[in-house]
Design a protein around this motif. Sequence first.
Motif, PDB file in Angstrom:
ATOM      1  N   LEU A 182      -9.790   1.062   2.068  1.00  9.87           N
ATOM      2  CA  LEU A 182      -9.041  -0.165   2.276  1.00  9.87           C
ATOM      3  C   LEU A 182      -9.982  -1.238   2.799  1.00  9.87           C
ATOM      4  O   LEU A 182     -10.845  -0.964   3.626  1.00  9.87           O
ATOM      5  CB  LEU A 182      -7.903   0.059   3.281  1.00  9.87           C
ATOM      6  CG  LEU A 182      -6.874   1.120   2.903  1.00  9.87           C
ATOM      7  CD1 LEU A 182      -5.815   1.234   3.995  1.00  9.87           C
ATOM      8  CD2 LEU A 182      -6.224   0.795   1.565  1.00  9.87           C
ATOM      9  N   ASP A 215      -9.632  -8.428   4.512  1.00 11.10           N
ATOM     10  CA  ASP A 215     -10.304  -9.721   4.523  1.00 11.10           C
ATOM     11  C   ASP A 215      -9.873 -10.432   5.805  1.00 11.10           C
ATOM     12  O   ASP A 215      -8.714 -10.807   5.956  1.00 11.10           O
ATOM     13  CB  ASP A 215      -9.901 -10.532   3.293  1.00 11.10           C
ATOM     14  CG  ASP A 215     -10.680 -11.843   3.171  1.00 11.10           C
ATOM     15  OD1 ASP A 215     -10.930 -12.466   4.219  1.00 11.10           O
ATOM     16  OD2 ASP A 215     -11.001 -12.239   2.050  1.00 11.10           O
ATOM     17  N   THR A 234      -5.568 -10.161   4.493  1.00 16.26           N
ATOM     18  CA  THR A 234      -4.942  -9.353   3.450  1.00 16.26           C
ATOM     19  C   THR A 234      -5.700  -8.044   3.293  1.00 16.26           C
ATOM     20  O   THR A 234      -6.921  -7.993   3.472  1.00 16.26           O
ATOM     21  CB  THR A 234      -4.937 -10.091   2.098  1.00 16.26           C
ATOM     22  OG1 THR A 234      -6.284 -10.468   1.757  1.00 16.26           O
ATOM     23  CG2 THR A 234      -4.078 -11.343   2.174  1.00 16.26           C
ATOM     24  N   THR A 267      -6.597  -4.781   0.751  1.00 17.48           N
ATOM     25  CA  THR A 267      -6.653  -4.377  -0.648  1.00 17.48           C
ATOM     26  C   THR A 267      -7.215  -2.965  -0.741  1.00 17.48           C
ATOM     27  O   THR A 267      -8.083  -2.580   0.046  1.00 17.48           O
ATOM     28  CB  THR A 267      -7.543  -5.337  -1.457  1.00 17.48           C
ATOM     29  OG1 THR A 267      -7.169  -6.687  -1.187  1.00 17.48           O
ATOM     30  CG2 THR A 267      -7.401  -5.080  -2.949  1.00 17.48           C
ATOM     31  N   LYS A 268      -6.732  -2.190  -1.717  1.00 16.84           N
ATOM     32  CA  LYS A 268      -7.197  -0.815  -1.936  1.00 16.84           C
ATOM     33  C   LYS A 268      -8.186  -0.776  -3.091  1.00 16.84           C
ATOM     34  O   LYS A 268      -7.969  -1.386  -4.142  1.00 16.84           O
ATOM     35  CB  LYS A 268      -6.017   0.102  -2.239  1.00 16.84           C
ATOM     36  CG  LYS A 268      -6.403   1.562  -2.429  1.00 16.84           C
ATOM     37  CD  LYS A 268      -5.207   2.403  -2.840  1.00 16.84           C
ATOM     38  CE  LYS A 268      -4.866   2.186  -4.308  1.00 16.84           C
ATOM     39  NZ  LYS A 268      -3.839   3.134  -4.799  1.00 16.84           N
ATOM     40  N   ASP A 321     -14.316  -8.099  -4.440  1.00 10.59           N
ATOM     41  CA  ASP A 321     -12.994  -8.377  -5.003  1.00 10.59           C
ATOM     42  C   ASP A 321     -12.634  -7.391  -6.112  1.00 10.59           C
ATOM     43  O   ASP A 321     -11.471  -7.036  -6.284  1.00 10.59           O
ATOM     44  CB  ASP A 321     -12.939  -9.808  -5.556  1.00 10.59           C
ATOM     45  CG  ASP A 321     -13.009 -10.848  -4.443  1.00 10.59           C
ATOM     46  OD1 ASP A 321     -12.415 -10.601  -3.379  1.00 10.59           O
ATOM     47  OD2 ASP A 321     -13.665 -11.884  -4.637  1.00 10.59           O
ATOM     48  N   LEU A 365       0.843  -1.198   0.000  1.00  9.97           N
ATOM     49  CA  LEU A 365       0.000   0.000   0.000  1.00  9.97           C
ATOM     50  C   LEU A 365       0.877   1.246   0.000  1.00  9.97           C
ATOM     51  O   LEU A 365       1.879   1.315   0.715  1.00  9.97           O
ATOM     52  CB  LEU A 365      -0.904   0.014   1.234  1.00  9.97           C
ATOM     53  CG  LEU A 365      -1.907  -1.126   1.378  1.00  9.97           C
ATOM     54  CD1 LEU A 365      -2.648  -0.984   2.707  1.00  9.97           C
ATOM     55  CD2 LEU A 365      -2.893  -1.135   0.215  1.00  9.97           C
TER      56      LEU A 365
END
Length: 371
Positions: free
Chosen positions: A226, A229, A234, A236-237, A281, A196
């Motif tokens: 952001l 999970d 994890t 993710t952006k 996702d 990130l």
Amino acid sequence: MASPSCVSEDFKAVACSHRKGKKISNLPFLPEEIWFKIFLQLPAEVIQELRSVCRQWHNIICNPTLISAHLQQSCVGVLIQKIYSPTAQFRSLNGDMTPLHLPFSGEILHSCDGLLLIHDDWDIKHVLNPITKQSTAVAPFTCSIWNSLSFSLAYAHSTGLYKVVCTLCDENNTYRCMILTMGKEEEWRAVDIRLLSETAQKAFRHTPVRAREFVFWIDLYSGYFLRLDVDSETVTKFSCCKDGAIRLRESYHELGGSLYCCSTAGLPDLGWTFWVLKDTDGGEWVKLYTVDLQGLLDYCSSMFQAKSFKIERLVSVKSDEVVILRAYAQGESPELGQLVAYNLRTREILQTYKLEPCRIWLTHVNSLVFF
């Protein structure tokens, strides 16, 4: 057939007799599957008192299958606590009120499936079920240079375990995301956020929003959010919703287990437009519907005897139809307003809760869950 409320009263009498040491000889013998269905109709606080009536009931009530099934159909409501008080009130959407006694005074930080994350007077975090009275202290951090920004509690569906998530920041504005699995670990683990950018990591400054097995941090300034999970641990952006009328982080909230955002574009007084994160996702936002709020506006106008008032979108309950909002007269403190449970589909006001100063409130469900 007797109503659930009558059945509940009958079982309360059984629990009361048991507490007083009276012999209970008129309990019918029924197959376990029948008792299972009966217990599902009872409030969590009544079931908890029935655990020690007999061995058969204890085994059924402690069965994880019943605990999970009971959670799924439990009535959601509002938990209200005076700051640092060892007592709280749970008010369900059907109007029932249950007093909750905490084993210590502190500030309730988060609620998840009936579990509370509490910060006590000695700066110790605890995870507690106020119904079963089970609690455990959360392991402290070993590094003092980091300042905690936020805490949340989430459920990992793949393992059936609950995890505490914390974001931290040091004096150089370096961010970290830490996670601890309750009942399995005694040390915090760092979530890998090296991919990130520094700009993206600034979203950790904000209060998180939890939806199912995900925790979200929204940063409208950068235009990103952001997503953690909780199962895979994890981060993710993704891009925020492109609706230009969404200017507040409070516009993002959980609704029916999904991340929603809400705008008033073109409808500043009469309605809200809802967007849902359809693909967690891929980060795809889908425009869902526009809700007419005229009935809610009429109620607020009558309640506050004023034409000028504010309605804030706050949180939802289990379904994607009911939200709990805070309404208060323009110029007055939000602490002196009312919480309103509002059905978006039927446009019906389900319950109202009068607010008082120095109160913490959050959505909650009484359950038998623990880890």
